[in-house]
Design a protein around this motif. Sequence first.
Motif, PDB file in Angstrom:
ATOM      1  N   GLY A  26      44.296  49.602  43.208  1.00  0.00           N
ATOM      2  CA  GLY A  26      44.531  48.172  42.881  1.00  0.00           C
ATOM      3  C   GLY A  26      42.985  48.028  43.177  1.00  0.00           C
ATOM      4  O   GLY A  26      43.060  47.246  42.153  1.00  0.00           O
ATOM      5  N   GLU A  27      42.678  48.412  43.842  1.00  0.00           N
ATOM      6  CA  GLU A  27      40.918  48.284  44.625  1.00  0.00           C
ATOM      7  C   GLU A  27      40.386  48.016  43.447  1.00  0.00           C
ATOM      8  O   GLU A  27      39.171  47.705  43.773  1.00  0.00           O
ATOM      9  N   LYS A  28      40.208  49.447  43.128  1.00  0.00           N
ATOM     10  CA  LYS A  28      39.663  49.899  42.523  1.00  0.00           C
ATOM     11  C   LYS A  28      39.994  48.810  40.671  1.00  0.00           C
ATOM     12  O   LYS A  28      38.776  48.937  40.170  1.00  0.00           O
ATOM     13  N   ARG A  29      40.923  48.617  40.171  1.00  0.00           N
ATOM     14  CA  ARG A  29      40.934  48.377  39.148  1.00  0.00           C
ATOM     15  C   ARG A  29      40.606  46.144  39.741  1.00  0.00           C
ATOM     16  O   ARG A  29      40.164  45.727  38.629  1.00  0.00           O
ATOM     17  N   LEU A  30      40.713  45.830  40.966  1.00  0.00           N
ATOM     18  CA  LEU A  30      40.135  44.814  40.810  1.00  0.00           C
ATOM     19  C   LEU A  30      38.979  44.784  40.863  1.00  0.00           C
ATOM     20  O   LEU A  30      38.350  43.745  40.398  1.00  0.00           O
ATOM     21  N   ARG A  31      37.996  44.926  41.585  1.00  0.00           N
ATOM     22  CA  ARG A  31      36.688  45.686  41.398  1.00  0.00           C
ATOM     23  C   ARG A  31      35.767  45.870  40.023  1.00  0.00           C
ATOM     24  O   ARG A  31      35.428  44.898  39.610  1.00  0.00           O
ATOM     25  N   ARG A  32      37.015  46.268  38.838  1.00  0.00           N
ATOM     26  CA  ARG A  32      37.038  46.660  37.699  1.00  0.00           C
ATOM     27  C   ARG A  32      36.472  44.819  37.253  1.00  0.00           C
ATOM     28  O   ARG A  32      36.250  44.529  36.190  1.00  0.00           O
ATOM     29  N   ALA A  33      37.933  44.206  37.313  1.00  0.00           N
ATOM     30  CA  ALA A  33      37.920  43.562  37.073  1.00  0.00           C
ATOM     31  C   ALA A  33      37.239  41.600  37.258  1.00  0.00           C
ATOM     32  O   ALA A  33      36.920  41.299  36.538  1.00  0.00           O
ATOM     33  N   PHE A  87      33.138  32.844  42.169  1.00  0.00           N
ATOM     34  CA  PHE A  87      32.993  33.168  43.614  1.00  0.00           C
ATOM     35  C   PHE A  87      34.137  33.634  43.229  1.00  0.00           C
ATOM     36  O   PHE A  87      34.981  32.110  43.964  1.00  0.00           O
ATOM     37  N   ILE A  88      35.028  35.158  43.806  1.00  0.00           N
ATOM     38  CA  ILE A  88      36.709  35.945  43.449  1.00  0.00           C
ATOM     39  C   ILE A  88      36.491  36.567  44.587  1.00  0.00           C
ATOM     40  O   ILE A  88      36.117  37.316  45.200  1.00  0.00           O
ATOM     41  N   VAL A  89      37.501  36.175  45.893  1.00  0.00           N
ATOM     42  CA  VAL A  89      38.495  36.885  46.974  1.00  0.00           C
ATOM     43  C   VAL A  89      39.315  36.959  46.460  1.00  0.00           C
ATOM     44  O   VAL A  89      40.794  36.325  45.429  1.00  0.00           O
ATOM     45  N   SER A  90      39.972  38.605  46.269  1.00  0.00           N
ATOM     46  CA  SER A  90      41.541  38.588  46.132  1.00  0.00           C
ATOM     47  C   SER A  90      41.940  40.194  47.324  1.00  0.00           C
ATOM     48  O   SER A  90      41.335  40.419  48.245  1.00  0.00           O
ATOM     49  N   ASN A 101      47.601  39.109  40.658  1.00  0.00           N
ATOM     50  CA  ASN A 101      45.676  38.971  41.090  1.00  0.00           C
ATOM     51  C   ASN A 101      44.977  39.291  40.315  1.00  0.00           C
ATOM     52  O   ASN A 101      43.501  38.798  40.144  1.00  0.00           O
ATOM     53  N   LEU A 102      45.722  40.360  39.542  1.00  0.00           N
ATOM     54  CA  LEU A 102      44.200  40.822  38.528  1.00  0.00           C
ATOM     55  C   LEU A 102      44.909  39.966  37.602  1.00  0.00           C
ATOM     56  O   LEU A 102      43.686  39.801  36.764  1.00  0.00           O
ATOM     57  N   TYR A 103      45.904  39.785  37.386  1.00  0.00           N
ATOM     58  CA  TYR A 103      45.735  38.976  35.944  1.00  0.00           C
ATOM     59  C   TYR A 103      45.282  36.983  36.026  1.00  0.00           C
ATOM     60  O   TYR A 103      44.314  36.904  35.568  1.00  0.00           O
ATOM     61  N   VAL A 104      44.657  36.543  37.353  1.00  0.00           N
ATOM     62  CA  VAL A 104      44.448  35.965  37.711  1.00  0.00           C
ATOM     63  C   VAL A 104      42.804  35.720  37.874  1.00  0.00           C
ATOM     64  O   VAL A 104      41.980  35.324  37.013  1.00  0.00           O
ATOM     65  N   ILE A 105      42.546  36.899  38.190  1.00  0.00           N
ATOM     66  CA  ILE A 105      41.221  37.250  38.062  1.00  0.00           C
ATOM     67  C   ILE A 105      40.364  37.464  36.692  1.00  0.00           C
ATOM     68  O   ILE A 105      39.710  36.892  36.580  1.00  0.00           O
ATOM     69  N   LEU A 106      41.199  38.209  36.000  1.00  0.00           N
ATOM     70  CA  LEU A 106      40.569  37.849  34.306  1.00  0.00           C
ATOM     71  C   LEU A 106      40.353  36.991  33.497  1.00  0.00           C
ATOM     72  O   LEU A 106      39.699  36.186  33.027  1.00  0.00           O
ATOM     73  N   THR A 107      41.834  35.528  34.191  1.00  0.00           N
ATOM     74  CA  THR A 107      41.743  34.570  33.371  1.00  0.00           C
ATOM     75  C   THR A 107      40.238  33.810  34.014  1.00  0.00           C
ATOM     76  O   THR A 107      40.043  32.766  33.196  1.00  0.00           O
TER      77      THR A 107
END
Length: 349
Positions: free
Chosen positions: A228-235, A218-221, A203-209
């Motif tokens: 994982g939540e912290k990293r996804l928020r940073r992304a 607008f991205i939902v994950s 999910n992180l890789y998809v968000i960064l791309t």
Amino acid sequence: MNHFRHIPSLHSGGAQSSHNRQKIALYLLVLALIFGFGTTGYVLIEGWTPFDAFYMTVITLATIGYGEIHDLSVWGRAFTIVLIFAGVGVGTVVLGSVWQSVVEGQLTRLFDRRRKVQEKLRNIRKHTIFCGFSRLGKFAAEELRRAGNQVVIIEPDESRALDAESMGFTVVRGDATLDDTLLTAGIDRASRLITLLPRDSDNLYVILTAREISPSMFIVSRAEDDVGEKRLRRAGVNRLVSTYSLAARRLADGLLRPNVTDFFETAGTGRDGWKMEEIRIPENSQVCGKTLKDLSLRQTAKVGISAVISPQGELEINPSGNTKLFSGSTLIAIGWKQDIHALEKLILG
């Protein structure tokens, strides 16, 4: 720039299929002539009955290995040798042709399906991309489509992809973590991305791309844990869904506040004819600069305004009549579906 991979041109699936049918019919006719030739030969050479001659032809061409039903003369054996070579040769050609037609038919259907999907994706705009068609993604995608949104599914698993296609969704088969797959799904033209892959790293890789290609998307994950939540928020994810905490919260609300839970569930789905909706005020809307009192929405549109969110994100619950509306403000309205549509028409024009 065209991000779609080239697919070999199959001029016409119907013409190709008709050509294959004609070719198979020709080979079957030749095969029937071989059987007729064998039957006639045994009748003329050996003087057998037509049935005995046909039976001998069948067991000879089938290479079953049964014995001769009658003793053969020298000319009869010579004829049998010719019949075997002719029959085996024609049979090999026929079987090869049938197999080739089956393979070509499968490839034609595959390419036709991919071509139709790509043609549809070339014209689609402002759609929502779902990465993964799990149970959670299936329900969410169905709700979005029911609300009038265009949905594209990215799914590598063939059974899930077929399930999505059977429900009428546009499906891109591939790995959502690959740039080519996201571009094929039209990520550069989409308005929203929902990534529900089982691993937070994917999910992180998809968000960064997605953020690199479309910064305003607008991205939902989904997130499996706090790390994982912290990293996804940073992304740069806009909204995070923790399936376990969400399910636990719904369970607790259902026990402590069952009527409130039923109310919001009904309002969210609109299944009883009324719903709660959010409407963002665009630029140049006729309601910009006016107050709720000026609009008299409860009388004109027969809807109630539960909250107003300012362009800066400030939430005003149960707003007063003096609340002024601006471009970028969001109204949280509740009412019957037809009245909500009338309000949307008033605001959106």
